[in-house]
Design a protein around this motif. Structure first.
Motif, PDB file in Angstrom:
ATOM      1  N   ARG A  21       0.862  -1.178   0.000  1.00 17.41           N
ATOM      2  CA  ARG A  21       0.000   0.000   0.000  1.00 17.41           C
ATOM      3  C   ARG A  21       0.895   1.223   0.000  1.00 17.41           C
ATOM      4  O   ARG A  21       2.005   1.200   0.510  1.00 17.41           O
ATOM      5  CB  ARG A  21      -0.875   0.057   1.262  1.00 17.41           C
ATOM      6  N   GLY A  22       0.396   2.308  -0.545  1.00 19.96           N
ATOM      7  CA  GLY A  22       1.155   3.546  -0.547  1.00 19.96           C
ATOM      8  C   GLY A  22       0.666   4.495   0.529  1.00 19.96           C
ATOM      9  O   GLY A  22      -0.459   4.389   1.003  1.00 19.96           O
ATOM     10  N   VAL A  23       1.526   5.421   0.899  1.00 19.03           N
ATOM     11  CA  VAL A  23       1.174   6.472   1.839  1.00 19.03           C
ATOM     12  C   VAL A  23       1.911   7.741   1.414  1.00 19.03           C
ATOM     13  O   VAL A  23       3.036   7.673   0.907  1.00 19.03           O
ATOM     14  CB  VAL A  23       1.510   6.078   3.293  1.00 19.03           C
ATOM     15  N   ALA A  24       1.278   8.884   1.583  1.00 16.05           N
ATOM     16  CA  ALA A  24       1.903  10.156   1.215  1.00 16.05           C
ATOM     17  C   ALA A  24       2.537  10.796   2.443  1.00 16.05           C
ATOM     18  O   ALA A  24       2.014  10.688   3.551  1.00 16.05           O
ATOM     19  CB  ALA A  24       0.875  11.093   0.607  1.00 16.05           C
ATOM     20  N   ALA A  33       5.423   9.796  -2.230  1.00 12.08           N
ATOM     21  CA  ALA A  33       4.650   8.561  -2.089  1.00 12.08           C
ATOM     22  C   ALA A  33       5.598   7.470  -1.622  1.00 12.08           C
ATOM     23  O   ALA A  33       6.594   7.178  -2.296  1.00 12.08           O
ATOM     24  CB  ALA A  33       4.005   8.180  -3.417  1.00 12.08           C
ATOM     25  N   LEU A  34       5.309   6.876  -0.467  1.00 10.89           N
ATOM     26  CA  LEU A  34       6.139   5.804   0.091  1.00 10.89           C
ATOM     27  C   LEU A  34       5.434   4.469  -0.088  1.00 10.89           C
ATOM     28  O   LEU A  34       4.218   4.377   0.101  1.00 10.89           O
ATOM     29  CB  LEU A  34       6.365   6.021   1.583  1.00 10.89           C
ATOM     30  N   ASN A  46       4.818  12.086  -5.248  1.00  8.31           N
ATOM     31  CA  ASN A  46       3.413  11.711  -5.222  1.00  8.31           C
ATOM     32  C   ASN A  46       2.677  12.246  -6.457  1.00  8.31           C
ATOM     33  O   ASN A  46       1.589  11.808  -6.776  1.00  8.31           O
ATOM     34  CB  ASN A  46       2.755  12.235  -3.943  1.00  8.31           C
ATOM     35  N   ARG A  47       3.300  13.158  -7.184  1.00  7.91           N
ATOM     36  CA  ARG A  47       2.680  13.765  -8.365  1.00  7.91           C
ATOM     37  C   ARG A  47       2.726  12.812  -9.558  1.00  7.91           C
ATOM     38  O   ARG A  47       3.780  12.368  -9.974  1.00  7.91           O
ATOM     39  CB  ARG A  47       3.388  15.065  -8.727  1.00  7.91           C
ATOM     40  N   SER A  57       0.457   7.860  -4.387  1.00 11.48           N
ATOM     41  CA  SER A  57       0.405   7.077  -3.148  1.00 11.48           C
ATOM     42  C   SER A  57      -0.878   6.260  -3.057  1.00 11.48           C
ATOM     43  O   SER A  57      -0.946   5.289  -2.305  1.00 11.48           O
ATOM     44  CB  SER A  57       0.525   7.984  -1.923  1.00 11.48           C
ATOM     45  N   ARG A  58      -1.891   6.614  -3.837  1.00 10.13           N
ATOM     46  CA  ARG A  58      -3.168   5.894  -3.841  1.00 10.13           C
ATOM     47  C   ARG A  58      -3.241   4.867  -4.974  1.00 10.13           C
ATOM     48  O   ARG A  58      -4.287   4.267  -5.208  1.00 10.13           O
ATOM     49  CB  ARG A  58      -4.331   6.873  -3.960  1.00 10.13           C
TER      50      ARG A  58
END
Length: 114
Positions: A21-24, A33-34, A46-47, A57-58
Motif C-alpha cells: 500500500r502507498g502512503v503520502a 509517495a512511500l 506523489n505527483r 500514493s493511492r
C-alpha cells in the motif's frame, strides 16, 4: 530546481507502512509517495507526471515481469518503483527519492528531478 535539503528526513516507523500500500508524506514541501513491498521500500514523487495530480500514493501496487510497480489511480499508467520510469509511456517518469529504514524508522532523502 534543487530541493532545500539533501539530508535524510525521518518519516515514520516502518510498522506504520502497510505492505503493498502507498502512503503520502510531506518532506520539505515535497509530496512523496512511500511504498513497502516484499522487494523493499520505495519513494517516488506523489505527483502523477501524466495527470499532474498528487495521487501516486493511492495507486495499485503490483509487479510487471518481476519489477515492483505502482499503477496511477487516474489513467492507470504503470511506474517502476525502483526507478520511477513509466513502463507504458516512453520518456515519462516520476522522480525517485532515496529511502531507507534505520533502527525501525523510515527515512527519505529527496532527489532532484532526473
Amino acid at each position: 530546481m534543487p530541493h532545500p535539503t539533501r539530508t535524510w528526513t525521518p518519516v515514520c516507523p516502518l510498522d506504520r507502512l502497510d505492505p503493498d500500500r502507498g502512503v503520502a508524506a510531506l518532506i520539505d514541501g515535497v509530496q512523496v509517495a512511500l511504498f513497502r513491498t516484499a522487494d523493499g521500500l520505495f519513494a517516488l514523487d506523489n505527483r502523477d507526471p501524466v495527470a499532474g495530480a498528487y495521487v501516486l500514493s493511492r495507486g495499485i501496487v503490483g509487479s510487471r515481469g518481476g519489477v515492483p510497480t505502482v499503477a496511477s489511480p487516474l489513467h492507470k499508467q504503470v511506474y517502476d518503483l525502483r526507478t520511477g520510469v513509466c513502463l507504458d509511456l516512453p520518456g515519462v517518469a516520476a522522480t525517485r527519492h532515496d529511502v531507507r529504514c534505520r533502527d525501525g524508522l523510515v527515512e527519505v532523502r529527496l532527489r532532484q528531478e532526473e
